[in-house]
Design an enzyme around this catalytic site. Structure first.
Site, PDB file in Angstrom:
ATOM      1  N   GLU A   1      32.376 183.357 -32.294  1.00 21.69           N
ATOM      2  CA  GLU A   1      30.980 183.672 -32.352  1.00 21.69           C
ATOM      3  C   GLU A   1      30.274 182.632 -31.203  1.00 21.69           C
ATOM      4  O   GLU A   1      30.861 181.367 -31.180  1.00 21.69           O
ATOM      5  CB  GLU A   1      30.314 183.258 -33.656  1.00 21.69           C
ATOM      6  CG  GLU A   1      30.156 184.748 -34.309  1.00 21.69           C
ATOM      7  CD  GLU A   1      29.240 185.733 -33.839  1.00 21.69           C
ATOM      8  OE1 GLU A   1      28.619 185.629 -32.701  1.00 21.69           O
ATOM      9  OE2 GLU A   1      28.640 186.496 -34.738  1.00 21.69           O
ATOM     10  N   ASP A   2      29.511 183.193 -30.581  1.00 25.77           N
ATOM     11  CA  ASP A   2      28.626 182.110 -30.061  1.00 25.77           C
ATOM     12  C   ASP A   2      27.720 181.203 -30.616  1.00 25.77           C
ATOM     13  O   ASP A   2      27.515 180.131 -30.507  1.00 25.77           O
ATOM     14  CB  ASP A   2      27.592 183.134 -29.001  1.00 25.77           C
ATOM     15  CG  ASP A   2      26.877 184.149 -29.354  1.00 25.77           C
ATOM     16  OD1 ASP A   2      27.096 184.347 -30.661  1.00 25.77           O
ATOM     17  OD2 ASP A   2      26.084 184.942 -28.886  1.00 25.77           O
TER      18      ASP A   2
ATOM     19  N   ASP B   1      23.624 181.494 -36.797  1.00 21.69           N
ATOM     20  CA  ASP B   1      22.419 181.288 -37.007  1.00 21.69           C
ATOM     21  C   ASP B   1      22.055 180.906 -38.501  1.00 21.69           C
ATOM     22  O   ASP B   1      22.189 180.311 -39.509  1.00 21.69           O
ATOM     23  CB  ASP B   1      21.254 182.045 -36.419  1.00 21.69           C
ATOM     24  CG  ASP B   1      19.861 181.664 -36.374  1.00 21.69           C
ATOM     25  OD1 ASP B   1      19.566 180.849 -37.175  1.00 21.69           O
ATOM     26  OD2 ASP B   1      19.103 182.209 -35.417  1.00 21.69           O
TER      27      ASP B   1
ATOM     28  N   PHE C   1      15.415 178.241 -30.516  1.00 20.14           N
ATOM     29  CA  PHE C   1      16.104 179.294 -29.633  1.00 20.14           C
ATOM     30  C   PHE C   1      16.533 178.779 -28.238  1.00 20.14           C
ATOM     31  O   PHE C   1      16.230 178.152 -27.572  1.00 20.14           O
ATOM     32  CB  PHE C   1      14.970 180.324 -29.261  1.00 20.14           C
ATOM     33  CG  PHE C   1      15.985 181.464 -28.793  1.00 20.14           C
ATOM     34  CD1 PHE C   1      16.526 182.734 -29.752  1.00 20.14           C
ATOM     35  CD2 PHE C   1      15.744 181.912 -27.303  1.00 20.14           C
ATOM     36  CE1 PHE C   1      17.081 183.737 -29.327  1.00 20.14           C
ATOM     37  CE2 PHE C   1      16.573 183.280 -27.065  1.00 20.14           C
ATOM     38  CZ  PHE C   1      16.925 184.088 -27.959  1.00 20.14           C
TER      39      PHE C   1
ATOM     40  N   ARG D   1      22.278 185.245 -19.852  1.00 20.33           N
ATOM     41  CA  ARG D   1      23.665 185.234 -20.238  1.00 20.33           C
ATOM     42  C   ARG D   1      24.343 184.778 -19.196  1.00 20.33           C
ATOM     43  O   ARG D   1      25.522 183.897 -19.292  1.00 20.33           O
ATOM     44  CB  ARG D   1      24.188 186.620 -20.474  1.00 20.33           C
ATOM     45  CG  ARG D   1      23.981 187.404 -21.625  1.00 20.33           C
ATOM     46  CD  ARG D   1      24.709 188.586 -22.007  1.00 20.33           C
ATOM     47  NE  ARG D   1      23.899 189.359 -22.782  1.00 20.33           N
ATOM     48  CZ  ARG D   1      23.852 189.359 -24.229  1.00 20.33           C
ATOM     49  NH1 ARG D   1      24.463 188.226 -24.981  1.00 20.33           N
ATOM     50  NH2 ARG D   1      23.095 190.130 -24.795  1.00 20.33           N
TER      51      ARG D   1
HETATM   52  P1  XMP Z   1      23.043 185.297 -37.842  1.00 18.18           P
HETATM   53  O1  XMP Z   1      21.550 184.875 -38.360  1.00 18.18           O
HETATM   54  O2  XMP Z   1      23.484 186.533 -38.271  1.00 18.18           O
HETATM   55  O3  XMP Z   1      22.655 185.460 -36.350  1.00 18.18           O
HETATM   56  O4  XMP Z   1      23.987 184.045 -38.076  1.00 18.18           O
HETATM   57  C1  XMP Z   1      23.584 185.435 -35.408  1.00 18.18           C
HETATM   58  C2  XMP Z   1      23.298 186.314 -34.249  1.00 18.18           C
HETATM   59  O5  XMP Z   1      21.846 185.766 -34.050  1.00 18.18           O
HETATM   60  C3  XMP Z   1      21.711 185.906 -32.511  1.00 18.18           C
HETATM   61  N1  XMP Z   1      21.065 184.464 -32.135  1.00 18.18           N
HETATM   62  C4  XMP Z   1      20.673 183.739 -31.050  1.00 18.18           C
HETATM   63  N2  XMP Z   1      20.810 184.351 -29.825  1.00 18.18           N
HETATM   64  N3  XMP Z   1      19.698 182.391 -29.139  1.00 18.18           N
HETATM   65  C5  XMP Z   1      20.329 183.672 -28.709  1.00 18.18           C
HETATM   66  O6  XMP Z   1      20.637 183.915 -27.608  1.00 18.18           O
HETATM   67  C6  XMP Z   1      19.664 181.853 -30.198  1.00 18.18           C
HETATM   68  O7  XMP Z   1      19.148 180.741 -30.331  1.00 18.18           O
HETATM   69  C7  XMP Z   1      20.096 182.656 -31.342  1.00 18.18           C
HETATM   70  N4  XMP Z   1      20.103 182.534 -32.551  1.00 18.18           N
HETATM   71  C8  XMP Z   1      20.710 183.324 -33.226  1.00 18.18           C
HETATM   72  C9  XMP Z   1      22.954 185.774 -31.952  1.00 18.18           C
HETATM   73  O8  XMP Z   1      23.093 187.136 -31.211  1.00 18.18           O
HETATM   74  C10 XMP Z   1      23.888 185.543 -32.773  1.00 18.18           C
HETATM   75  O9  XMP Z   1      25.013 186.350 -32.754  1.00 18.18           O
HETATM   76 MG    MG Z   2      25.861 187.325 -30.965  1.00 19.66          MG
END
Ligand code: XMP
Ligand code: MG
Length: 182
Positions: A102-103, A106, A155, A168
């Site tokens: 995962e990138d 959150d 963010f 990206r």
């Molecule tokens: P959850 O809350 O499911 O979220 O852990 C994961 C997804 O939320 C997006 N995400 C971000 N994308 N900058 C981004 O470009 C951020 O700071 C950010 N925080 C959450 C992301 O798609 C991730 O897979």
């Molecule tokens: Mg994502």
């Protein structure tokens, strides 16, 4: 500082491409050591993780496979709540050592809802490699086994991550500007 504008917002440099490169190499060495002889299957979650997955995977020095998946969310039954399944997963998961790439984690919601559906396919093990985690934002019991950087609840864009589709392709990671960072 070299701030940059994406859509209507301003972002400032946060993690350089060099720092990311070092961290990716470190994670790659750890994973290669931990999975020696196990031929893990990396599952890279699109879209955000495509850059990280590509760099991390090239740091893997043991036999390993990779597949790119998209996660699709739908409403399950009352007992299962939301269900997230993988689109594009053609490999057999049964008996495999899975590393989800995962990138960013959150709240942890996405993976918390996806992992049960992966477990139904009886993998030998599941671990998570995430470039970024936001510990203060975490609301679900999901923990990265291999974590690049812990960041505050702000963010970020770049290195695969987007703000409304853009950003990206930025080589490093940028953080949304606030008064104290500008
Ligand atoms: P959850 O809350 O499911 O979220 O852990 C994961 C997804 O939320 C997006 N995400 C971000 N994308 N900058 C981004 O470009 C951020 O700071 C950010 N925080 C959450 C992301 O798609 C991730 O897979
Ligand atoms: Mg994502």
């Amino acid at each position: 500082m070299n701030s940059m504008n994406i859509h209507d917002k301003t972002f400032v440099p946060y993690i350089s491409r060099e720092e990311i490169e070092k961290k990716t190499a470190l994670l790659g060495r750890q994973i290669s050591k931990d999975y020696s002889g196990k031929r893990p299957l990396f599952l890279a979650v699109l879209n955000g993780s495509f850059v990280f997955a590509s760099d991390l995977f090239r740091q893997i020095t043991i036999d390993a496979e990779i597949s790119f998946i998209k996660l699709a969310s739908y409403q399950g039954t009352a007992s299962t709540g939301n269900v997230v399944t993988a689109i594009g997963l053609e490999e057999q998961v049964d008996g495999r050592h899975i590393i989800i790439v995962e990138d960013i984690i959150d709240t942890g919601k996405t993976l918390h809802e996806f992992i049960p559906s992966l477990l139904q396919q009886h993998p030998a093990s599941i671990k998570i490699a995430a470039l970024l985690t936001k510990p203060d934002a975490l609301k679900f019991p999901v923990q990265a086994d291999y974590s690049g950087f812990e960041i505050p609840e702000k963010f970020v864009v770049g290195y695969g991550l987007d703000y409304d589709g853009l950003g990206r392709n930025i080589p490093g990671i940028y953080q949304l500007a606030t008064e104290d960072t500008l």
